[in-house]
Write a protein that holds these residues in place. Structure first.
Motif, mmCIF file in Angstrom:
data_model
loop_
_atom_site.group_PDB
_atom_site.id
_atom_site.type_symbol
_atom_site.label_atom_id
_atom_site.label_comp_id
_atom_site.label_asym_id
_atom_site.label_seq_id
_atom_site.Cartn_x
_atom_site.Cartn_y
_atom_site.Cartn_z
ATOM 1 N N ALA A 25 -0.840 4.964 -4.188
ATOM 2 C CA ALA A 25 -0.810 3.359 -4.945
ATOM 3 C C ALA A 25 0.264 3.372 -6.014
ATOM 4 C CB ALA A 25 -2.045 2.960 -5.366
ATOM 5 N N GLU A 26 0.457 4.265 -6.666
ATOM 6 C CA GLU A 26 1.573 4.308 -7.809
ATOM 7 C C GLU A 26 2.827 4.252 -6.867
ATOM 8 O OE1 GLU A 26 3.833 3.786 -11.102
ATOM 9 O OE2 GLU A 26 1.415 3.913 -10.739
ATOM 10 N N ASN A 27 2.995 5.411 -6.059
ATOM 11 C CA ASN A 27 4.417 5.301 -5.027
ATOM 12 C C ASN A 27 4.395 4.087 -4.576
ATOM 13 O OD1 ASN A 27 6.392 6.976 -3.946
ATOM 14 N ND2 ASN A 27 5.225 6.449 -1.980
ATOM 15 N N LEU A 28 3.415 3.263 -3.870
ATOM 16 C CA LEU A 28 3.708 2.024 -3.245
ATOM 17 C C LEU A 28 4.376 0.892 -4.363
ATOM 18 C CD1 LEU A 28 1.027 2.026 -0.483
ATOM 19 C CD2 LEU A 28 3.429 2.872 -0.265
ATOM 20 N N TYR A 29 3.580 0.886 -5.366
ATOM 21 C CA TYR A 29 3.838 -0.113 -6.292
ATOM 22 C C TYR A 29 5.453 0.252 -6.763
ATOM 23 C CZ TYR A 29 -0.989 -1.566 -6.708
ATOM 24 O OH TYR A 29 -2.391 -2.169 -6.726
ATOM 25 N N LEU A 31 7.737 1.489 -5.083
ATOM 26 C CA LEU A 31 8.806 1.190 -3.959
ATOM 27 C C LEU A 31 8.758 -0.352 -3.828
ATOM 28 C CD1 LEU A 31 7.629 4.119 -1.424
ATOM 29 C CD2 LEU A 31 9.812 3.830 -2.645
ATOM 30 N N ALA A 32 7.672 -0.909 -4.098
ATOM 31 C CA ALA A 32 7.884 -2.543 -4.034
ATOM 32 C C ALA A 32 8.629 -3.093 -5.183
ATOM 33 C CB ALA A 32 6.415 -2.987 -3.985
ATOM 34 N N GLU A 33 8.382 -2.694 -6.188
ATOM 35 C CA GLU A 33 9.229 -2.982 -7.541
ATOM 36 C C GLU A 33 10.844 -2.814 -7.440
ATOM 37 O OE1 GLU A 33 7.767 -1.179 -11.133
ATOM 38 O OE2 GLU A 33 5.871 -2.260 -10.879
ATOM 39 N N SER A 34 11.069 -1.739 -6.676
ATOM 40 C CA SER A 34 12.476 -1.609 -6.067
ATOM 41 C C SER A 34 13.082 -2.546 -5.197
ATOM 42 C CB SER A 34 12.545 0.023 -6.133
ATOM 43 O OG SER A 34 12.328 0.558 -4.963
ATOM 44 N N GLY A 35 11.883 -3.085 -4.383
ATOM 45 C CA GLY A 35 12.535 -3.744 -3.297
ATOM 46 C C GLY A 35 12.742 -2.959 -1.959
ATOM 47 N N VAL A 36 12.017 -1.438 -1.898
ATOM 48 C CA VAL A 36 12.022 -0.728 -0.683
ATOM 49 C C VAL A 36 10.722 -1.169 0.276
ATOM 50 C CG1 VAL A 36 11.795 1.640 0.134
ATOM 51 C CG2 VAL A 36 13.346 1.105 -1.765
ATOM 52 N N LEU A 37 9.658 -1.302 -0.301
ATOM 53 C CA LEU A 37 8.305 -1.646 0.331
ATOM 54 C C LEU A 37 8.272 -3.149 0.266
ATOM 55 C CD1 LEU A 37 5.852 -0.622 1.897
ATOM 56 C CD2 LEU A 37 4.667 -0.767 -0.393
ATOM 57 N N LEU A 38 8.350 -3.648 1.555
ATOM 58 C CA LEU A 38 8.020 -5.106 1.641
ATOM 59 C C LEU A 38 6.634 -5.846 1.581
ATOM 60 C CD1 LEU A 38 10.922 -6.145 3.843
ATOM 61 C CD2 LEU A 38 11.121 -5.863 1.475
#
Length: 108
Positions: A25-29, A31-38
């Motif tokens: 979950a931390e990894n996904l958050y 990546l989302a904050e950096s714009g990589v995970l949409l």
């Protein structure tokens, strides 16, 4: 930038992934904050998850997936990766459609 739809099939149930879930979950958050995970989330009724990434190319995506805690932890049994080129839908930018309409009307 390219968009990729990634499907993870897991070899353990949700309970079996709980030990790795906080890091996942931390990894996904991050990546989302950096714009990589949409987008990302579980597939209801299947032991799988779908994730939508935006990266420069497959090589960058491979690096992102290699750092995924579920992958590193060995709970991903299979990964399906498809490059995707969305072109229509409510999630696309409304201003782009408005500019397109103005252009087709001669700039009114």
């Amino acid at each position: 930038m390219a968009k990729f739809v990634v499907e993870f099939e897991y070899n353990v149930d949700r309970e079996g992934r709980q030990g790795l879930h906080p890091a996942h979950a931390e990894n996904l958050y991050r990546l989302a904050e950096s714009g990589v995970l949409l987008l990302g989330g579980p597939v209801i009724g299947d032991n799988a998850g779908l994730l939508l990434y935006e990266v420069a190319d497959r090589e960058e995506l491979r690096k992102v997936l290699d750092e995924e805690p579920y992958v590193r932890g060995g709970v991903v049994a299979g990964t399906r990766i498809r490059e995707w080129a969305p072109g229509k839908g409510a999630w696309l930018s409304v201003p782009d459609r408005a500019e397109e309409a103005l252009s087709s009307e001669g700039g009114r």
